[in-house]
Structure formats: structure tokens, C-alpha cells
Motif scaffolding. Sequence first.
Motif, PDB file in Angstrom:
ATOM      1  N   ALA A 208      -4.454   3.115  -2.202  1.00  0.00           N
ATOM      2  CA  ALA A 208      -3.627   2.984  -3.404  1.00  0.00           C
ATOM      3  C   ALA A 208      -2.584   1.905  -3.148  1.00  0.00           C
ATOM      4  CB  ALA A 208      -2.952   4.309  -3.740  1.00  0.00           C
ATOM      5  N   PHE A 209      -2.268   1.164  -4.186  1.00  0.00           N
ATOM      6  CA  PHE A 209      -1.307   0.071  -4.074  1.00  0.00           C
ATOM      7  C   PHE A 209      -0.299   0.170  -5.204  1.00  0.00           C
ATOM      8  CE2 PHE A 209      -5.114  -1.216  -1.950  1.00  0.00           C
ATOM      9  CZ  PHE A 209      -4.646  -1.824  -0.800  1.00  0.00           C
ATOM     10  N   LYS A 210       0.922  -0.279  -4.908  1.00  0.00           N
ATOM     11  CA  LYS A 210       1.989  -0.286  -5.894  1.00  0.00           C
ATOM     12  C   LYS A 210       2.457  -1.723  -6.066  1.00  0.00           C
ATOM     13  CE  LYS A 210       6.695   1.384  -6.658  1.00  0.00           C
ATOM     14  NZ  LYS A 210       7.762   2.263  -6.171  1.00  0.00           N
ATOM     15  N   GLY A 211       2.784  -2.089  -7.282  1.00  0.00           N
ATOM     16  CA  GLY A 211       3.305  -3.417  -7.541  1.00  0.00           C
ATOM     17  C   GLY A 211       4.410  -3.369  -8.583  1.00  0.00           C
ATOM     18  N   VAL A 212       5.408  -4.218  -8.392  1.00  0.00           N
ATOM     19  CA  VAL A 212       6.506  -4.356  -9.341  1.00  0.00           C
ATOM     20  C   VAL A 212       6.671  -5.843  -9.603  1.00  0.00           C
ATOM     21  CG1 VAL A 212       8.976  -4.025  -9.717  1.00  0.00           C
ATOM     22  CG2 VAL A 212       7.669  -2.287  -8.483  1.00  0.00           C
ATOM     23  N   GLU A 213       6.830  -6.213 -10.868  1.00  0.00           N
ATOM     24  CA  GLU A 213       6.958  -7.623 -11.228  1.00  0.00           C
ATOM     25  C   GLU A 213       8.091  -7.780 -12.230  1.00  0.00           C
ATOM     26  OE1 GLU A 213       4.215 -11.068 -13.347  1.00  0.00           O
ATOM     27  OE2 GLU A 213       3.291  -9.233 -12.644  1.00  0.00           O
ATOM     28  N   LEU A 214       8.885  -8.823 -12.034  1.00  0.00           N
ATOM     29  CA  LEU A 214       9.981  -9.119 -12.943  1.00  0.00           C
ATOM     30  C   LEU A 214       9.971 -10.615 -13.210  1.00  0.00           C
ATOM     31  CD1 LEU A 214      12.451  -8.012 -14.453  1.00  0.00           C
ATOM     32  CD2 LEU A 214      13.774  -8.359 -12.389  1.00  0.00           C
TER      33      LEU A 214
ATOM     34  N   GLU B  71       0.841  -1.188   0.000  1.00  0.00           N
ATOM     35  CA  GLU B  71       0.000   0.000   0.000  1.00  0.00           C
ATOM     36  C   GLU B  71       0.882   1.246   0.000  1.00  0.00           C
ATOM     37  OE1 GLU B  71      -4.002   1.559   2.317  1.00  0.00           O
ATOM     38  OE2 GLU B  71      -2.910  -0.151   3.082  1.00  0.00           O
ATOM     39  N   VAL B  72       0.460   2.251  -0.751  1.00  0.00           N
ATOM     40  CA  VAL B  72       1.185   3.514  -0.811  1.00  0.00           C
ATOM     41  C   VAL B  72       0.204   4.659  -0.621  1.00  0.00           C
ATOM     42  CG1 VAL B  72       3.061   2.693  -2.289  1.00  0.00           C
ATOM     43  CG2 VAL B  72       0.996   3.609  -3.332  1.00  0.00           C
ATOM     44  N   GLU B  73       0.718   5.805  -0.233  1.00  0.00           N
ATOM     45  CA  GLU B  73      -0.128   6.987  -0.072  1.00  0.00           C
ATOM     46  C   GLU B  73      -0.133   7.796  -1.360  1.00  0.00           C
ATOM     47  OE1 GLU B  73      -0.024   9.327   3.371  1.00  0.00           O
ATOM     48  OE2 GLU B  73       0.452   7.652   4.695  1.00  0.00           O
ATOM     49  N   VAL B  74      -1.322   8.079  -1.843  1.00  0.00           N
ATOM     50  CA  VAL B  74      -1.505   8.896  -3.028  1.00  0.00           C
ATOM     51  C   VAL B  74      -2.504   9.986  -2.672  1.00  0.00           C
ATOM     52  CG1 VAL B  74      -2.341   8.949  -5.416  1.00  0.00           C
ATOM     53  CG2 VAL B  74      -1.004   6.992  -4.607  1.00  0.00           C
ATOM     54  N   GLN B  75      -2.099  11.218  -2.886  1.00  0.00           N
ATOM     55  CA  GLN B  75      -2.956  12.346  -2.541  1.00  0.00           C
ATOM     56  C   GLN B  75      -4.272  12.271  -3.307  1.00  0.00           C
ATOM     57  OE1 GLN B  75      -1.072  16.124  -3.160  1.00  0.00           O
ATOM     58  NE2 GLN B  75      -2.611  17.226  -2.010  1.00  0.00           N
ATOM     59  N   GLY B  76      -5.368  12.385  -2.584  1.00  0.00           N
ATOM     60  CA  GLY B  76      -6.690  12.357  -3.188  1.00  0.00           C
ATOM     61  C   GLY B  76      -7.289  10.969  -3.333  1.00  0.00           C
ATOM     62  N   ALA B  77      -6.547   9.934  -2.945  1.00  0.00           N
ATOM     63  CA  ALA B  77      -7.062   8.565  -3.049  1.00  0.00           C
ATOM     64  C   ALA B  77      -7.214   7.974  -1.651  1.00  0.00           C
ATOM     65  CB  ALA B  77      -6.118   7.701  -3.867  1.00  0.00           C
TER      66      ALA B  77
ATOM     67  N   LYS C 126      11.659   0.070  -2.740  1.00  0.00           N
ATOM     68  CA  LYS C 126      12.215  -0.030  -1.387  1.00  0.00           C
ATOM     69  C   LYS C 126      11.122  -0.375  -0.375  1.00  0.00           C
ATOM     70  CE  LYS C 126      16.291   1.254  -2.734  1.00  0.00           C
ATOM     71  NZ  LYS C 126      17.307   0.295  -2.950  1.00  0.00           N
ATOM     72  N   ASN C 127      11.386  -1.336   0.474  1.00  0.00           N
ATOM     73  CA  ASN C 127      10.518  -1.739   1.591  1.00  0.00           C
ATOM     74  C   ASN C 127       9.077  -2.073   1.205  1.00  0.00           C
ATOM     75  OD1 ASN C 127      12.653  -1.304   3.463  1.00  0.00           O
ATOM     76  ND2 ASN C 127      12.249   0.887   3.316  1.00  0.00           N
ATOM     77  N   PRO C 128       8.873  -2.990   0.266  1.00  0.00           N
ATOM     78  CA  PRO C 128       7.497  -3.400  -0.043  1.00  0.00           C
ATOM     79  C   PRO C 128       6.914  -4.195   1.127  1.00  0.00           C
ATOM     80  CG  PRO C 128       9.035  -4.849  -1.138  1.00  0.00           C
ATOM     81  CD  PRO C 128       9.852  -3.763  -0.494  1.00  0.00           C
ATOM     82  N   GLU C 129       5.588  -4.219   1.222  1.00  0.00           N
ATOM     83  CA  GLU C 129       4.946  -5.014   2.280  1.00  0.00           C
ATOM     84  C   GLU C 129       5.231  -6.495   2.074  1.00  0.00           C
ATOM     85  OE1 GLU C 129       0.790  -4.104   3.061  1.00  0.00           O
ATOM     86  OE2 GLU C 129       1.184  -2.015   2.547  1.00  0.00           O
ATOM     87  N   GLN C 130       5.195  -6.922   0.825  1.00  0.00           N
ATOM     88  CA  GLN C 130       5.498  -8.319   0.514  1.00  0.00           C
ATOM     89  C   GLN C 130       6.347  -8.396  -0.745  1.00  0.00           C
ATOM     90  OE1 GLN C 130       2.461 -11.257   0.401  1.00  0.00           O
ATOM     91  NE2 GLN C 130       1.505 -10.596   2.283  1.00  0.00           N
ATOM     92  N   CYS C 131       7.246  -9.350  -0.759  1.00  0.00           N
ATOM     93  CA  CYS C 131       8.055  -9.631  -1.940  1.00  0.00           C
ATOM     94  C   CYS C 131       8.108 -11.152  -2.052  1.00  0.00           C
ATOM     95  CB  CYS C 131       9.447  -9.026  -1.778  1.00  0.00           C
ATOM     96  SG  CYS C 131      10.384  -8.977  -3.306  1.00  0.00           S
TER      97      CYS C 131
END
Length: 82
Positions: free
Chosen positions: A21-27, A12-18, A58-63
Motif C-alpha cells: 500500500a502506498f500513500k501520496g499527498v500533493e499540493l 509505502e504504508v502498512e494497511v491491514q489485509g493488503a 509525517k516522514n514520507p519516503e520522498q518529498c
Amino acid sequence: MKIEMEVKAFGEVEVQGAKDAFKGVELMSVHKLSKDTTLGELEALISTLFEEVENGYKNPEQCVGKITIRAKKENGEIVYLG
């Protein structure tokens, strides 16, 4: 044999006005390896993917990571796909 490796980081990430919000990265990577490849060698390969994903997030909740080996049984023998 073909080995598929996948690493995902998300949180989870903070997004102004939301409200949420969640962020994800996949490789994902694909490797052609011999049947003699050890678990230690697979661990070293997926470790590299973990490092690459963590450099971009940096510092995701889960990897989490996944290693897939595809095979089928043909004429009573295991045949590796790829």
C-alpha cells in the motif's frame, strides 16, 4: 508571469489485509510574480508548500517539488504565459 509550484510526498504504508500500500499527498499553487523575482524568493515560496505537505504527511519516503514557468517565443521575443 505565472509560476506554478507543485510538491508531492509519497511512500509505502502498512494497511491491514493488503500486501503493498502506498500513500501520496500533493499540493499545487499558482502565483503571479514579476520578472524580477529572485531564485531565493521562489525557494521561500516552495519551502512553504513543503512545510504544508509535511504537516499532513509525517516522514514520507520522498518529498519532491517542481517549479514551472511557461513561456513561448513570439516575434523573436520571450513571452511569459499567464
